[in-house]
Scaffold this motif. Structure first.
Motif, mmCIF file in Angstrom:
data_model
loop_
_atom_site.group_PDB
_atom_site.id
_atom_site.type_symbol
_atom_site.label_atom_id
_atom_site.label_comp_id
_atom_site.label_asym_id
_atom_site.label_seq_id
_atom_site.Cartn_x
_atom_site.Cartn_y
_atom_site.Cartn_z
ATOM 1 N N MET A 113 5.990 -94.888 76.881
ATOM 2 C CA MET A 113 7.233 -94.640 77.591
ATOM 3 C C MET A 113 7.279 -93.163 77.986
ATOM 4 S SD MET A 113 11.136 -95.048 76.142
ATOM 5 C CE MET A 113 10.751 -96.652 75.503
ATOM 6 N N GLU A 114 7.630 -92.903 79.191
ATOM 7 C CA GLU A 114 7.743 -91.526 79.655
ATOM 8 C C GLU A 114 9.069 -90.941 79.197
ATOM 9 O OE1 GLU A 114 7.876 -89.094 83.857
ATOM 10 O OE2 GLU A 114 6.846 -91.012 83.782
ATOM 11 N N ARG A 115 9.004 -89.749 78.626
ATOM 12 C CA ARG A 115 10.210 -89.069 78.164
ATOM 13 C C ARG A 115 10.473 -87.844 79.024
ATOM 14 N NH1 ARG A 115 7.437 -90.059 73.498
ATOM 15 N NH2 ARG A 115 6.924 -87.866 73.259
ATOM 16 N N ILE A 116 11.751 -87.462 79.089
ATOM 17 C CA ILE A 116 12.184 -86.295 79.849
ATOM 18 C C ILE A 116 12.529 -85.190 78.859
ATOM 19 C CG2 ILE A 116 13.957 -85.398 81.420
ATOM 20 C CD1 ILE A 116 14.272 -88.323 82.439
ATOM 21 N N LEU A 117 11.993 -83.994 79.072
ATOM 22 C CA LEU A 117 12.335 -82.857 78.223
ATOM 23 C C LEU A 117 13.810 -82.521 78.388
ATOM 24 C CD1 LEU A 117 9.277 -80.518 78.854
ATOM 25 C CD2 LEU A 117 9.755 -81.870 76.807
ATOM 26 N N VAL A 118 14.464 -82.205 77.267
ATOM 27 C CA VAL A 118 15.890 -81.862 77.303
ATOM 28 C C VAL A 118 16.094 -80.504 76.644
ATOM 29 C CG1 VAL A 118 16.683 -84.255 77.368
ATOM 30 C CG2 VAL A 118 16.366 -83.132 75.160
ATOM 31 N N ASP A 119 17.216 -79.883 76.970
ATOM 32 C CA ASP A 119 17.572 -78.584 76.418
ATOM 33 C C ASP A 119 18.433 -78.811 75.183
ATOM 34 O OD1 ASP A 119 17.986 -75.888 76.058
ATOM 35 O OD2 ASP A 119 19.565 -75.749 77.566
ATOM 36 N N SER A 120 17.808 -78.769 74.019
ATOM 37 C CA SER A 120 18.504 -79.033 72.762
ATOM 38 C C SER A 120 17.742 -78.360 71.630
ATOM 39 C CB SER A 120 18.574 -80.549 72.511
ATOM 40 O OG SER A 120 19.070 -80.830 71.222
ATOM 41 N N SER A 121 18.459 -77.961 70.596
ATOM 42 C CA SER A 121 17.792 -77.315 69.466
ATOM 43 C C SER A 121 17.075 -78.322 68.571
ATOM 44 C CB SER A 121 18.801 -76.506 68.643
ATOM 45 O OG SER A 121 19.812 -77.356 68.145
ATOM 46 N N ASN A 122 17.518 -79.573 68.558
ATOM 47 C CA ASN A 122 16.959 -80.584 67.664
ATOM 48 C C ASN A 122 16.214 -81.700 68.396
ATOM 49 O OD1 ASN A 122 16.514 -81.750 65.109
ATOM 50 N ND2 ASN A 122 18.258 -83.106 65.369
ATOM 51 N N VAL A 123 16.552 -81.934 69.668
ATOM 52 C CA VAL A 123 15.953 -83.012 70.459
ATOM 53 C C VAL A 123 14.996 -82.396 71.470
ATOM 54 C CG1 VAL A 123 16.417 -84.943 72.021
ATOM 55 C CG2 VAL A 123 18.044 -84.405 70.201
ATOM 56 N N VAL A 124 13.756 -82.888 71.481
ATOM 57 C CA VAL A 124 12.743 -82.358 72.393
ATOM 58 C C VAL A 124 12.751 -83.115 73.709
ATOM 59 C CG1 VAL A 124 10.270 -81.945 72.712
ATOM 60 C CG2 VAL A 124 11.307 -81.637 70.452
ATOM 61 N N SER A 125 12.740 -84.473 73.631
ATOM 62 C CA SER A 125 12.671 -85.285 74.840
ATOM 63 C C SER A 125 13.304 -86.655 74.597
ATOM 64 C CB SER A 125 11.223 -85.450 75.308
ATOM 65 O OG SER A 125 10.456 -86.130 74.333
ATOM 66 N N VAL A 126 13.662 -87.317 75.711
ATOM 67 C CA VAL A 126 14.325 -88.617 75.654
ATOM 68 C C VAL A 126 13.726 -89.526 76.720
ATOM 69 C CG1 VAL A 126 16.538 -89.838 75.921
ATOM 70 C CG2 VAL A 126 16.496 -87.568 74.860
ATOM 71 N N GLY A 127 13.476 -90.777 76.347
ATOM 72 C CA GLY A 127 13.000 -91.772 77.303
ATOM 73 C C GLY A 127 13.785 -93.056 77.145
ATOM 74 N N TYR A 128 13.744 -93.891 78.173
ATOM 75 C CA TYR A 128 14.476 -95.155 78.119
ATOM 76 C C TYR A 128 13.699 -96.231 78.845
ATOM 77 C CZ TYR A 128 18.328 -98.492 78.347
ATOM 78 O OH TYR A 128 19.114 -99.618 78.204
ATOM 79 N N ASP A 129 13.555 -97.383 78.204
ATOM 80 C CA ASP A 129 12.924 -98.556 78.812
ATOM 81 C C ASP A 129 14.029 -99.557 79.101
ATOM 82 O OD1 ASP A 129 11.718 -101.019 79.364
ATOM 83 O OD2 ASP A 129 10.062 -100.655 77.985
ATOM 84 N N GLU A 130 14.410 -99.652 80.362
ATOM 85 C CA GLU A 130 15.532 -100.511 80.752
ATOM 86 C C GLU A 130 15.250 -101.984 80.461
ATOM 87 O OE1 GLU A 130 18.520 -101.226 84.554
ATOM 88 O OE2 GLU A 130 16.789 -99.908 84.781
#
Length: 69
Positions: free
Chosen positions: A1-18
């Motif tokens: 699953m492809e994840r998107i980098l996010v601006d967060s101190s604890n979360v690096v990236s997020v992805g979603y499989d619809e």
């Protein structure tokens, strides 16, 4: 699953499989899959000012999850 980098101190990236309604979150401590997550939850997470707070308040205790890495 492809994840998107996010601006967060604890979360690096997020992805979603619809198709599978699976949210994949890469934390500093590992990668977790959250299951049966509606698309609107993913959209709200990505639009939130604080990804960590949104995850804690709306996702962590509401959806089953497993650590995958």
């Amino acid at each position: 699953m492809e994840r998107i980098l996010v601006d967060s101190s604890n979360v690096v990236s997020v992805g979603y499989d619809e198709n599978a309604s699976t949210l994949e979150v890469e934390f500093n401590s590992g990668i977790y899959n959250y299951y049966d997550v509606p698309m609107y939850i993913y959209e709200e997470l990505m639009a939130s000012g604080s990804k960590g707070s949104y995850l804690h308040q709306n996702i962590k205790n509401n959806f089953s999850c497993e650590k995958i890495v």
